[in-house]
Design an enzyme around this catalytic site. Structure first.
Site, PDB file in Angstrom:
ATOM      1  N   ASP A 133     -66.068   4.208  -6.427  1.00 44.49           N
ATOM      2  CA  ASP A 133     -65.555   4.751  -5.871  1.00 44.49           C
ATOM      3  C   ASP A 133     -64.582   4.997  -6.820  1.00 44.49           C
ATOM      4  O   ASP A 133     -63.400   5.803  -7.140  1.00 44.49           O
ATOM      5  CB  ASP A 133     -65.223   3.515  -5.262  1.00 44.49           C
ATOM      6  CG  ASP A 133     -65.654   3.628  -3.581  1.00 44.49           C
ATOM      7  OD1 ASP A 133     -66.601   4.374  -3.279  1.00 44.49           O
ATOM      8  OD2 ASP A 133     -65.876   2.888  -2.843  1.00 44.49           O
ATOM      9  N   GLU A 169     -70.989  10.149  -5.704  1.00 47.50           N
ATOM     10  CA  GLU A 169     -72.451   9.582  -6.476  1.00 47.50           C
ATOM     11  C   GLU A 169     -72.528   9.719  -7.736  1.00 47.50           C
ATOM     12  O   GLU A 169     -73.719   9.328  -9.018  1.00 47.50           O
ATOM     13  CB  GLU A 169     -73.403  10.822  -5.694  1.00 47.50           C
ATOM     14  CG  GLU A 169     -73.249  10.166  -4.424  1.00 47.50           C
ATOM     15  CD  GLU A 169     -73.952   9.242  -3.839  1.00 47.50           C
ATOM     16  OE1 GLU A 169     -74.959   8.703  -4.792  1.00 47.50           O
ATOM     17  OE2 GLU A 169     -73.491   8.359  -3.391  1.00 47.50           O
TER      18      GLU A 169
END
Length: 441
Positions: A384, A292
């Site tokens: 990611d 996040e």
């Protein structure tokens, strides 16, 4: 005086052409949605009895089959929702539903602001009542069947009442402001309305986590000192500051797990579902949070906001033009109130224009939605990669595998369906870029 010759066909008029375009997009979109959902159902069912090789040692076959059954059940319900939505849209527009409601309210209230607000409120109320059975079925039948529903009918109805009251208290003043601007701000009213909408959106981002979200859930400060230390250290390394770390009682309503940032500027908060903390280890929670944070590091949130605001500007400008074109109304089965052009100094078509625009725009944007889905998947890959640089890559993979399993997310979506709809990459593509944990991890 000579009159111009009548058009050879109704469909050669602007109104008729728009009706034909609307009908073609409605039918075309419906067929594409049905085709995509059918592909998804068949593809998932075909791979139901075999766990994909990369996940065979991590995902038990019963969990894989549950995910397949859950995906198929949601897709079938989605087919019904799609058909119902198309029928309702047709009823509001070409079959005269919105026109009938508008004429009834004009007879009752005249043509002022009260009538326009009543039209929007009545439309919202009727639409909500139509959607109510489907929402009840999804929560208390489908989600219940797969063990995800944790809410009660009383709590569900309480949430519905709160949402209705909140939408009325917040939404009606905003709508009234936009309608007022449409009437008094001249030909550039849409620019002023866009500015008001942007300001409202930014204020809501600050207000929501502080005052609105606590109406639905309890938010407690994160008490796990070990996890708090780990998460705080991660945020310091990433240069991210927040107003606190909170745990939300998501388990009161659902077994699904999540974590998110909320708020804007100094009001940003990190929120973990209690279900997430129950399912993941500290290093996995850290990896999920790092993902996040990757969105913020790459400025994905700011870019998306800028994109949304830019598209909204184009939308308001388009509405500004369409609201003055009679064919826009008549082409969608609505008779504009031209005979009332003198009421309070303006033609009371603004609410009609606003509603017609909001219900028809999705038809025109549906076919470009894969572009935005692709951009979103690109952002997820970047987040990611950032997470793997800031935390353990195997921990992120392990966390995702647990979340896929616990949320019954299929590992075998149809590739075409995923390209069209998925905002996140499919599991096989996402985990292929990560070091997979050993089965004992």
């Amino acid at each position: 005086m000579l009159q111009p010759p009548a058009p050879a066909s109704y469909f050669e008029t602007p109104s008729g052409f728009f009706t034909a375009a609307f009908a073609a997009l409605l039918i075309g979109g419906l067929l594409v949605r049905f085709w995509l959902a059918s592909r998804q159902i068949r593809h998932v069912a075909r791979h139901r009895d075999t766990v994909p090789a990369p996940f065979a040692t991590r995902i038990p076959l019963p969990a894989h089959q549950k995910a397949a059954d859950y995906t198929i059940a949601k897709s079938r319900l989605g087919l019904l929702e799609t058909a119902l939505a198309a029928a309702v849209l047709l009823g509001w527009t070409l079959l005269g539903g919105l026109n009938a409601l508008n004429q009834a309210l004009l007879s009752l209230l005249g043509g002022g602001m009260a009538q326009q607000l009543a039209l929007i409120g009545g439309f919202a109320l009727i639409s909500g009542l139509i959607d109510l059975p489907m929402a009840l079925y999804q929560t208390f039948v489908l989600e219940e069947r797969f063990g995800f529903n944790k809410t009660t009918l009383r709590l569900w109805l309480g949430d519905l009442a709160k949402s209705t009251a909140m939408s009325t208290a917040i939404g009606l003043p905003l709508v009234a402001l936009i309608l007022w601007l449409m009437g008094v701000a001249g030909s550039l009213w849409w620019l002023w309305a866009w500015g008001a909408w942007v300001a409202f959106s930014l204020v809501l981002m600050v207000v929501y986590p502080l005052f609105i979200a606590p109406l639905y859930n309890r938010f407690q400060p994160l008490e796990d000192e070990t996890l708090k230390t780990r998460v705080t250290s991660l945020m310091q390394r990433c240069g991210f500051a927040s107003k606190g770390l909170f745990v939300m009682d998501g388990s009161r309503r659902s077994a699904h797990a999540n974590a998110y940032f909320t708020g804007f500027g100094s009001a940003k908060r990190v929120v973990f579902y209690d279900t997430l903390l129950q399912q993941l280890k500290p290093n996995e929670v850290e990896a999920v949070l790092a993902h996040e944070l990757g969105h913020f590091k790459h400025r994905h949130i700011a870019k998306r906001m800028a994109g949304v605001f830019s598209l909204a500007l184009l939308g308001f400008a388009l509405l500004g033009w369409l609201s003055g074109e009679a064919w826009f109304y008549t082409g969608l089965g609505v008779q504009p109130n031209l005979s009332l052009s003198g009421v309070q100094g303006r033609a009371p078509n603004d609410a009609l224009a606003l509603l017609l625009f909001l219900v028809t725009v999705p038809l025109f944007t549906f076919f470009v939605s894969p572009v935005f889905a692709q951009l979103s998947r690109r952002d997820e890959f970047e987040a990611d990669a950032y997470a793997m640089a800031q935390a353990e890559g195997s921990a992120l993979a392990s966390a995702l595998l647990k979340l896929y399993e616990d949320n019954a997310s299929t590992l075998t979506p149809d590739p075409v369906y995923a390209r069209f709809y998925y905002s996140h990459p499919p599991a096989s593509e996402r985990l292929a870029r990560m070091p997979l944990p050993t089965p004992s991890t």
